[in-house]
Design an enzyme around this catalytic site. Structure first.
Site, mmCIF file in Angstrom:
data_model
loop_
_atom_site.group_PDB
_atom_site.id
_atom_site.type_symbol
_atom_site.label_atom_id
_atom_site.label_comp_id
_atom_site.label_asym_id
_atom_site.label_seq_id
_atom_site.Cartn_x
_atom_site.Cartn_y
_atom_site.Cartn_z
ATOM 1 N N GLU A 250 -37.809 -44.564 54.384
ATOM 2 C CA GLU A 250 -37.056 -43.327 54.662
ATOM 3 C C GLU A 250 -36.798 -42.670 53.314
ATOM 4 O O GLU A 250 -35.876 -43.062 52.595
ATOM 5 C CB GLU A 250 -35.711 -43.656 55.323
ATOM 6 N N CYS A 284 -30.391 -36.812 53.121
ATOM 7 C CA CYS A 284 -31.851 -36.629 53.070
ATOM 8 C C CYS A 284 -32.313 -35.524 54.016
ATOM 9 O O CYS A 284 -33.350 -34.918 53.772
ATOM 10 C CB CYS A 284 -32.570 -37.942 53.329
HETATM 11 P P1 NAD Z 1 -32.868 -43.847 42.722
HETATM 12 O O1 NAD Z 1 -34.068 -43.348 43.390
HETATM 13 O O2 NAD Z 1 -33.047 -44.683 41.521
HETATM 14 O O3 NAD Z 1 -31.969 -44.696 43.748
HETATM 15 C C1 NAD Z 1 -31.965 -44.502 45.136
HETATM 16 C C2 NAD Z 1 -31.595 -45.843 45.760
HETATM 17 O O4 NAD Z 1 -32.644 -46.767 45.542
HETATM 18 C C3 NAD Z 1 -30.351 -46.503 45.147
HETATM 19 O O5 NAD Z 1 -29.563 -47.045 46.181
HETATM 20 C C4 NAD Z 1 -30.892 -47.598 44.242
HETATM 21 O O6 NAD Z 1 -30.018 -48.709 44.178
HETATM 22 C C5 NAD Z 1 -32.167 -47.973 44.932
HETATM 23 N N1 NAD Z 1 -33.187 -48.431 44.005
HETATM 24 C C6 NAD Z 1 -33.575 -47.853 42.840
HETATM 25 N N2 NAD Z 1 -34.565 -48.560 42.274
HETATM 26 C C7 NAD Z 1 -34.809 -49.608 43.087
HETATM 27 C C8 NAD Z 1 -35.714 -50.698 43.041
HETATM 28 N N3 NAD Z 1 -36.616 -50.844 42.050
HETATM 29 N N4 NAD Z 1 -35.674 -51.616 44.037
HETATM 30 C C9 NAD Z 1 -34.812 -51.486 45.068
HETATM 31 N N5 NAD Z 1 -33.937 -50.470 45.160
HETATM 32 C C10 NAD Z 1 -33.936 -49.543 44.186
HETATM 33 O O7 NAD Z 1 -32.019 -42.694 42.149
HETATM 34 P P2 NAD Z 1 -30.688 -41.931 42.525
HETATM 35 O O8 NAD Z 1 -30.280 -41.296 41.256
HETATM 36 O O9 NAD Z 1 -29.697 -42.826 43.173
HETATM 37 O O10 NAD Z 1 -31.164 -40.822 43.520
HETATM 38 C C11 NAD Z 1 -32.166 -39.941 43.070
HETATM 39 C C12 NAD Z 1 -32.763 -39.241 44.204
HETATM 40 O O11 NAD Z 1 -33.077 -40.147 45.254
HETATM 41 C C13 NAD Z 1 -31.864 -38.238 44.865
HETATM 42 O O12 NAD Z 1 -31.788 -37.060 44.139
HETATM 43 C C14 NAD Z 1 -32.546 -38.102 46.207
HETATM 44 O O13 NAD Z 1 -33.630 -37.239 46.068
HETATM 45 C C15 NAD Z 1 -33.065 -39.479 46.478
HETATM 46 N N6 NAD Z 1 -32.228 -40.231 47.444
HETATM 47 C C16 NAD Z 1 -32.570 -40.152 48.736
HETATM 48 C C17 NAD Z 1 -31.808 -40.806 49.680
HETATM 49 C C18 NAD Z 1 -32.162 -40.724 51.132
HETATM 50 O O14 NAD Z 1 -31.294 -40.870 51.968
HETATM 51 N N7 NAD Z 1 -33.439 -40.532 51.467
HETATM 52 C C19 NAD Z 1 -30.694 -41.538 49.293
HETATM 53 C C20 NAD Z 1 -30.377 -41.615 47.931
HETATM 54 C C21 NAD Z 1 -31.166 -40.962 47.012
#
Ligand code: NAD
Length: 477
Positions: A250, A284
């Site tokens: 997702e 999202c």
């Molecule tokens: P991010 O992409 O690093 O983190 C998003 C989530 O993924 C966090 O909960 C983080 O703990 C987890 N994550 C990150 N790296 C991981 C890994 N290697 N293994 C497992 N889990 C991991 O960055 P962010 O700064 O939190 O968010 C950036 C962008 O992500 C947002 O601007 C948005 O576009 C997107 N996002 C989308 C959703 C969604 O519901 N689809 C939710 C959160 C963030």
């Protein structure tokens, strides 16, 4: 002030904390100050969780559906009983207004209750064969699941991650976001208190990249379920592919809202403006690109700005606040960068555009109008309290713009033309489409995207089926 709970891992039902584990600060987004220290899993914790997940799966896969249903029903009831307490810690760690946090916990309860019914309905089928021959398709749980949930819906994301596997007869190890750990822990605890065997549903925290590499590197795990950014999703999908593990992804979106001249403009504004700034836009399926047909553009933009200026921003615990802070310091930094870039590209900042104060992670609800395609925000998901309002010449141009990006999660449209509604249903490239309606989610409907927004579903019967695999059995005499 809400009492924020002590944090721990849940490995085989045991609450693990301290004992030399590394700690991470959890910040209050309203103040920016630390409110708790979160213990991070060691490699030994993760190995133990994997062993438990294997034994938990072997027993839970044989548990009668009625037993799985009872666990989910009871967990739903516990969430309803605990809604005020869980919502308060959710608002404390994530920032959203308390009313939204309560709605999120209740939605999680509804999802468990829906899955409780659905897990009794994973029917197979019998194929037509000559006498003496029998062929059937059975659905079986896929195996232990590793699930990673983000911080924007700390309760619901975790409920989605664990509900499907528990309903299907799988075991699951979930890693909620380290930034918002307590609400997710409360969801897992509700399942355990409702009678879920402790090896079946476990909760860990850690360094995300280390935890995902460790869990996905194990042959025990048969499925990855991830919600988060497209970039991290692609990385995890590659890790899962090394062992051909199944995946539900997702990922991000950048939802278009097509507003036609024949639409009920006031109703569109009254419902879509609150939707765009819900959870400070960190959703999202947030409606972010308003594509407005030329004849109603000025009216729509002005009505949009008027309503946005009336949004009260403040501490989520204050009932007067309609929008809280963003969840982390990355939020306002990203908003500042994207709004600045759009301004430089020639966009009008029709409302907001600035940080609020110097405490916590607040940003003004922002409207950008007439944003050129060259701006970063026309390509990348903003994931914050900003909406784009642009004008278009007509249906063809609006559909082309709606489908331009590689994302395909949610889309919205407002029109009174039945013929156009069916054209849109056929032509818009997205996993979910809401027409003359502000929401794309419902517990009984599959939630998921296409293209870079991912694949697979949560919610709906599809959320349970995503945790099952088909087995064909042919029998002769
Ligand atoms: P991010 O992409 O690093 O983190 C998003 C989530 O993924 C966090 O909960 C983080 O703990 C987890 N994550 C990150 N790296 C991981 C890994 N290697 N293994 C497992 N889990 C991991 O960055 P962010 O700064 O939190 O968010 C950036 C962008 O992500 C947002 O601007 C948005 O576009 C997107 N996002 C989308 C959703 C969604 O519901 N689809 C939710 C959160 C963030």
């Amino acid at each position: 002030m809400t009492e924020y709970p002590q944090l721990h891992l849940l490995v085989g039902g045991a609450k693990r904390a301290g004992e030399g584990r590394d700690l991470a600060d959890v910040l209050d987004p309203t103040t920016g100050e630390p409110i708790a220290a979160l213990p991070l899993a060691t490699a030994a914790d993760l190995d133990e969780a994997l062993d438990n997940a294997q034994t938990g799966f072997l027993t839970w896969r044989k548990a009668p559906p009625e037993q799985r249903a009872a666990v989910l029903t009871n967990a739903g009831a516990l969430l309803r009983e605990r809604v005020d307490a869980i919502a308060a810690i959710l608002t404390r760690e994530q920032g959203k207004p308390l009313a939204e946090a309560k709605g999120e916990v209740l939605y999680s309860a509804m999802l468990f209750e829906f899955y409780a019914g659905e897990c009794k309905r994973s029917y197979g089928r019998t194929l037509v064969r000559p006498a003496g021959m029998r062929s059937e398709v059975r659905y079986e749980p896929v195996g232990p699941v590793a699930a990673f949930a983000p911080w924007n819906f700390p309760a619901l994301n975790v409920a989605r991650k664990v509900g499907g596997p528990v309903a299907a007869g799988c075991s699951v190890i979930v890693k909620p976001s380290e930034e918002t750990p307590a609400a997710g822990l409360a969801i897992v605890q509700a399942l355990l208190d409702a009678g879920c065997p402790p090896e079946v549903c476990q909760c860990v925290f850690g360094v995300p990249d280390e935890v995902s590499r460790h869990l996905l590197g194990s042959p025990v795990i048969r499925k990855l379920s991830f919600t988060g950014s497209t970039a991290v999703g692609k990385h995890l999908a590659k890790l899962a592919a090394e062992d051909l593990k199944r995946t539900t992804m997702e990922l991000g979106g950048h939802a278009p809202i097509l507003v036609f001249a024949d639409a009920d403009i006031d109703r569109a504004l009254d419902t879509m403006v609150p939707n765009a700034y819900r959870n400070a836009g960190q959703v999202c399926v947030s409606p972010t690109r308003f594509l407005v047909e030329e004849p109603v553009f000025d009216k729509f933009r002005d009505g949009f700005v008027e309503r946005v200026k009336a949004i009260t921003v403040g501490n989520g615990m204050d009932p007067a606040s309609k929008m809280g802070p963003m969840a982390s310091p990355r939020g306002p930094d990203q908003m500042e960068r994207m709004v600045g870039d759009a301004r430089t590209a020639g966009a009008q900042v029709a409302s907001g555009g600035e940080r609020i104060g110097n405490q916590g992670f607040f940003f003004q609800p922002t409207v950008l109008a007439e944003v050129p395609l060259s701006a970063e925000i026309m390509q990348e998901e903003p994931f914050g309290p900003v909406a784009i309002v642009n004008r278009y010449a007509g249906e063809e141009a609006m559909i082309e713009e709606a489908n331009r990006l590689p994302y395909g999660l949610a889309a919205y449209a407002w029109t009174s033309s039945p013929a156009r509604r069916s054209r849109l249903a056929a032509e818009i490239e997205s996993g979910m489409l809401a027409i003359n309606h502000p929401s794309v989610s419902a517990v009984d409907a599959p939630f998921g995207g296409i293209k870079w927004s991912g694949h697979g579903h949560e919610d709906g019967m599809e959320g349970v089926m995503a945790c099952m695999v088909a087995k064909t059995v042919h029998e002769g005499e």
